[in-house]
Design an enzyme around this catalytic site. Sequence first.
Site, short mmCIF file in Angstrom:
data_model
loop_
_atom_site.label_atom_id
_atom_site.label_comp_id
_atom_site.label_asym_id
_atom_site.label_seq_id
_atom_site.Cartn_x
_atom_site.Cartn_y
_atom_site.Cartn_z
N HIS A 243 0.75 134.92 30.35
CA HIS A 243 -0.14 136.21 31.28
C HIS A 243 -0.81 135.77 32.82
O HIS A 243 -0.25 136.40 33.11
CB HIS A 243 -1.70 135.38 30.46
C1 BDR Z 1 -6.34 134.56 30.16
O1 BDR Z 1 -7.68 133.83 29.66
C2 BDR Z 1 -7.58 132.72 30.10
O2 BDR Z 1 -7.72 131.97 28.79
C3 BDR Z 1 -6.25 132.75 30.50
O3 BDR Z 1 -6.13 131.19 31.39
C4 BDR Z 1 -5.63 133.71 31.16
O4 BDR Z 1 -5.85 134.24 32.46
C5 BDR Z 1 -5.38 135.44 29.42
O5 BDR Z 1 -6.47 136.71 28.70
#
Ligand code: BDR
Length: 308
Positions: A243
Amino acid sequence: MKSIIFDVDTGIDDALAMAYALHSPELEILGFTTCFGNVAVEDATRNTLAVLEKLDRHIPVFSGAGQTLNRGEKKKYPKHVHGEDGLGNTLDFEWAPTLQASQGHAVDFIIEQVKSRPDEITIIAVGPLTNIALAIKKDPEIMSLVKEVIIMGGAVKVPGNVNPYAEANIISDPDAADLVLSSGVPVTLVGLDVTMQTCLPKSKLDEWSATGKESAQFLAEMTNYYMKAYDSSHPGLGGCALHDPLAVGVAIDSDFVSTESMNIKVVTEGEETGRTIGQPDSESRIRVCTDVDAARFVKHFLERVIRS
Ligand code: BDR
Ligand code: CA
């Protein structure tokens, strides 16, 4: 070279994104700003300093928002995904970084930097959007002075990851997301639409560990924890999504993704709170990433995340 303020809630994929960014000569990171999100803000700051220390880099870190804009403190942190410490339990209980956070608040650092370098600063935001929202509230002029905000957040054409509607960063502070995404600031939204198309295969972690380098082993160990959470939530994937690293990838090379201009409405009430609803609009300053060349991006990430 792009001048970057990197807003993080350091967690495991934030740490991977940091390593990728720190090893990318196209990016000059002016400072990290921290926010609650994956962990409480104090832990996000400590984790950001820990990653810098393990990677042997000295870049200022400014602590920021510890709670949401209007709804008080976040009630629960996703320890099953990021561990007790937020870094997959890689930090010894007693461990404290030698590096110290800089004096001053993240929001003031953002305002001061954007105002002193008009049209030059790109903000990469990979946590809840609270710091950015607070900066806009405190000094609305920055909206016209910031070059771009690249946000990992949202799920426009695909389901959320916290519930069927909402992605984690947006639902962590929906009012902040609403404020930023309706402010007119130029945004590239790197949401689950594209990040869920990326995958870091498990086999790579053995390669990282085999380098014998402490920093590579640190990243491999925490990512292994993250992958276990993915094994239960996405059995059969054989790895984890990248992500936050994809937001860095887009800052380095926007051709990794295709985008559509849209207005985004963030739902702030009711069952669908945190949902990001996109409406095509060629005039909008929000570019929503709708597709990604995942193979090229993952290759690029792997070439850089571990320094040989
Ligand atoms: C996002 O949520 C967080 O848990 C991760 O670091 C990322 O930024 C993904 O949905
Ligand atoms: Ca994050």
